[in-house]
Design a protein around this motif. Structure first.
Motif, PDB file in Angstrom:
ATOM      1  N   ILE A 115     -66.720 -30.055 -34.138  1.00  8.67           N
ATOM      2  CA  ILE A 115     -67.793 -30.119 -34.995  1.00  8.67           C
ATOM      3  C   ILE A 115     -68.309 -31.541 -34.974  1.00  8.67           C
ATOM      4  CG2 ILE A 115     -68.287 -30.052 -37.501  1.00  8.67           C
ATOM      5  CD1 ILE A 115     -66.325 -27.905 -37.716  1.00  8.67           C
ATOM      6  N   LEU A 128     -71.130 -24.610 -29.833  1.00  7.60           N
ATOM      7  CA  LEU A 128     -70.547 -24.223 -31.270  1.00  7.60           C
ATOM      8  C   LEU A 128     -71.282 -23.150 -32.140  1.00  7.60           C
ATOM      9  CD1 LEU A 128     -68.249 -25.607 -32.936  1.00  7.60           C
ATOM     10  CD2 LEU A 128     -69.823 -27.005 -34.288  1.00  7.60           C
ATOM     11  N   ARG A 129     -72.601 -23.406 -32.158  1.00  6.34           N
ATOM     12  CA  ARG A 129     -73.279 -22.224 -32.756  1.00  6.34           C
ATOM     13  C   ARG A 129     -72.926 -20.808 -32.410  1.00  6.34           C
ATOM     14  NH1 ARG A 129     -78.872 -25.474 -34.551  1.00  6.34           N
ATOM     15  NH2 ARG A 129     -77.605 -27.370 -35.340  1.00  6.34           N
ATOM     16  N   TYR A 132     -69.769 -19.430 -33.580  1.00  4.80           N
ATOM     17  CA  TYR A 132     -69.925 -19.167 -34.823  1.00  4.80           C
ATOM     18  C   TYR A 132     -70.485 -17.738 -34.863  1.00  4.80           C
ATOM     19  CZ  TYR A 132     -67.385 -23.144 -36.695  1.00  4.80           C
ATOM     20  OH  TYR A 132     -66.322 -23.846 -36.844  1.00  4.80           O
ATOM     21  N   ARG A 159     -73.806 -12.325 -42.919  1.00  7.40           N
ATOM     22  CA  ARG A 159     -73.724 -13.488 -42.394  1.00  7.40           C
ATOM     23  C   ARG A 159     -73.616 -14.326 -43.673  1.00  7.40           C
ATOM     24  NH1 ARG A 159     -75.399 -15.913 -37.301  1.00  7.40           N
ATOM     25  NH2 ARG A 159     -75.466 -18.094 -37.399  1.00  7.40           N
ATOM     26  N   ALA A 167     -67.108 -21.308 -45.686  1.00 11.29           N
ATOM     27  CA  ALA A 167     -67.715 -22.616 -46.143  1.00 11.29           C
ATOM     28  C   ALA A 167     -66.741 -23.605 -47.041  1.00 11.29           C
ATOM     29  CB  ALA A 167     -69.061 -22.524 -46.846  1.00 11.29           C
TER      30      ALA A 167
ATOM     31  N   PRO B 168     -71.495 -24.222 -49.068  1.00  9.41           N
ATOM     32  CA  PRO B 168     -72.322 -23.435 -48.183  1.00  9.41           C
ATOM     33  C   PRO B 168     -73.358 -24.390 -47.370  1.00  9.41           C
ATOM     34  CG  PRO B 168     -72.040 -22.244 -50.318  1.00  9.41           C
ATOM     35  CD  PRO B 168     -71.540 -23.991 -50.507  1.00  9.41           C
ATOM     36  N   TYR B 170     -73.260 -27.615 -46.699  1.00 13.36           N
ATOM     37  CA  TYR B 170     -72.593 -28.603 -45.711  1.00 13.36           C
ATOM     38  C   TYR B 170     -71.943 -27.536 -44.409  1.00 13.36           C
ATOM     39  CZ  TYR B 170     -72.294 -33.049 -47.798  1.00 13.36           C
ATOM     40  OH  TYR B 170     -72.884 -33.950 -48.477  1.00 13.36           O
ATOM     41  N   TYR B 171     -71.804 -26.354 -44.882  1.00 14.07           N
ATOM     42  CA  TYR B 171     -71.458 -25.481 -43.582  1.00 14.07           C
ATOM     43  C   TYR B 171     -72.398 -25.388 -42.786  1.00 14.07           C
ATOM     44  CZ  TYR B 171     -69.098 -21.126 -41.713  1.00 14.07           C
ATOM     45  OH  TYR B 171     -68.816 -20.293 -40.671  1.00 14.07           O
ATOM     46  N   LEU B 174     -73.210 -28.421 -40.430  1.00 11.83           N
ATOM     47  CA  LEU B 174     -72.015 -28.593 -39.369  1.00 11.83           C
ATOM     48  C   LEU B 174     -71.886 -27.589 -38.424  1.00 11.83           C
ATOM     49  CD1 LEU B 174     -69.956 -30.648 -42.042  1.00 11.83           C
ATOM     50  CD2 LEU B 174     -71.192 -31.471 -40.262  1.00 11.83           C
ATOM     51  N   THR B 175     -72.009 -26.401 -38.770  1.00 11.95           N
ATOM     52  CA  THR B 175     -71.250 -25.264 -37.947  1.00 11.95           C
ATOM     53  C   THR B 175     -72.443 -24.519 -37.487  1.00 11.95           C
ATOM     54  OG1 THR B 175     -70.830 -23.847 -39.704  1.00 11.95           O
ATOM     55  CG2 THR B 175     -69.121 -25.547 -39.298  1.00 11.95           C
ATOM     56  N   THR B 176     -72.910 -23.477 -38.407  1.00 13.42           N
ATOM     57  CA  THR B 176     -73.878 -22.491 -37.713  1.00 13.42           C
ATOM     58  C   THR B 176     -75.319 -23.069 -37.561  1.00 13.42           C
ATOM     59  OG1 THR B 176     -74.437 -22.107 -39.995  1.00 13.42           O
ATOM     60  CG2 THR B 176     -72.878 -20.612 -39.033  1.00 13.42           C
ATOM     61  N   GLY B 177     -75.640 -23.931 -38.143  1.00 14.80           N
ATOM     62  CA  GLY B 177     -77.106 -24.679 -37.872  1.00 14.80           C
ATOM     63  C   GLY B 177     -78.093 -24.141 -38.627  1.00 14.80           C
ATOM     64  N   ASP B 178     -77.530 -22.749 -39.534  1.00 12.87           N
ATOM     65  CA  ASP B 178     -78.650 -22.209 -40.096  1.00 12.87           C
ATOM     66  C   ASP B 178     -79.539 -23.095 -41.076  1.00 12.87           C
ATOM     67  OD1 ASP B 178     -77.752 -19.762 -38.948  1.00 12.87           O
ATOM     68  OD2 ASP B 178     -76.484 -19.257 -40.521  1.00 12.87           O
TER      69      ASP B 178
END
Lengths: 203, 203
Positions: A115, A128-129, A132, A159, A167, B168, B170-171, B174-178
């Motif tokens: 991350i 990474l995306r 996930y 999702r 999270a 949610p 920060y998630y 940092l991870t999904t980029g949504d």
């Protein structure tokens, strides 16, 4: 099988190429967990994996190339979703799986390093995306099944539900450092279940 | 005020020491947002801030020293909590503040860089946790007031409620980029409110 012997570098399960990949990605993951992306040296990965430097440079080219393939392998080999017949139990299984992964000394540090690397490297961010996306897709049928059973509204966004479970666990790993104990995992699953039952995860 | 003129390096608001600190931390934050912790060079920070290199090395010593002081300043200057008289509205204000911060191009990248740095550097990890402790403490009275009003059980854990709002957002960063849009912020606040009302955030 014929293709495997005529296409260099193809993936023959159990073959030499597959064994090299497994060793190299294991060494890359170990180094990422130990020291982070900034110190991921392909030559050291090769030495740890017991393969030639040129093999690593030819096939993966850069540290980002190693990380992208590691994330592909992690997605390929990750555990299948639960199927308990209850949304709450499925989400609890998901929360416990994420908590178990993030609490594992090697895996927790590996995810934190991946991350972190993604914040500075666009190739890693894309990989990474994709990881996930693969995990969210694997668990999506749990939410669809709950909708089919009439537990939650049919237009519930899978999702959003699954992100709500994961999270709080990632937030602890990456920001506050609070422990990710079973109470935390249970709370994450129960909050998401309650919100889904109440129809909050709809457009 | 007497102390300010006799103690070298003390913080006199508006004084030269305070102005140097502000310039140096602004430059450090800019560089962190642009390139990340691995490329944070105290000499470049000094040049951008228009101060001498020795000033930066003497006062902050290392890149981690700069980051720790930056996080202290961010905690000192961050916005006060809401006080709307309703838990839902207070949490919505919190979620929108976090979303606004993470969506700001400089601030979003700065937080991502700080969190990434904390995964590899223990001094930064301690400073980051202290920053979040300060923010959680600032907003804790919102949850205590809701308990006093009888909205939620008196034994509700404020830290758990506030973490559920921020996590949610920060998630996604940092991870999904949504995208962290207003729907996401609203959902985070409403889910946490619902869980708090239902008594989930109790021991």
């Amino acid at each position: 099988m014929n293709q495997d012997t005529t296409t260099p570098g193809s993936l023959r399960p159990g073959g030499r190429t597959a064994r090299v990949r497994e060793s190299v990605l294991r060494a890359a993951g170990d180094l990422l967990a130990e020291r982070g992306f900034a110190h991921l040296d392909p030559a050291e990965v090769a030495a740890r994996a017991g393969v030639g430097k040129t093999t690593v440079y030819r096939r993966w080219r850069t540290p980002a190339g190693l990380v992208a393939d590691l994330l592909t392998e992690m997605a390929e080999t990750s555990l299948p979703r639960a199927d308990t017949g209850s949304l709450r139990e499925d989400l609890l299984a998901n929360a416990r799986l994420v908590a178990h992964t993030l609490n594992d000394p090697r895996q927790g540090k590996l995810f934190a390093s991946l991350i972190a690397a993604a914040t500075a490297d666009p190739t890693t961010a894309t990989a990474l995306r994709h990881f996930y996306d693969t995990r969210l897709t694997e668990w999506t049928p749990c939410i669809e099944a709950a909708a089919t059973r009439g537990e939650i509204p049919p237009e519930t966004d899978p999702r959003a539900v699954l992100s709500a479970v994961a999270a709080p666990l990632y937030y602890r790993l990456l920001t506050t450092g609070d422990p990710i104990d079973d109470h935390t995992a249970t709370l994450a699953a129960e909050s998401a279940t309650l919100a889904a039952h109440s129809g909050l995860f709809t457009p």
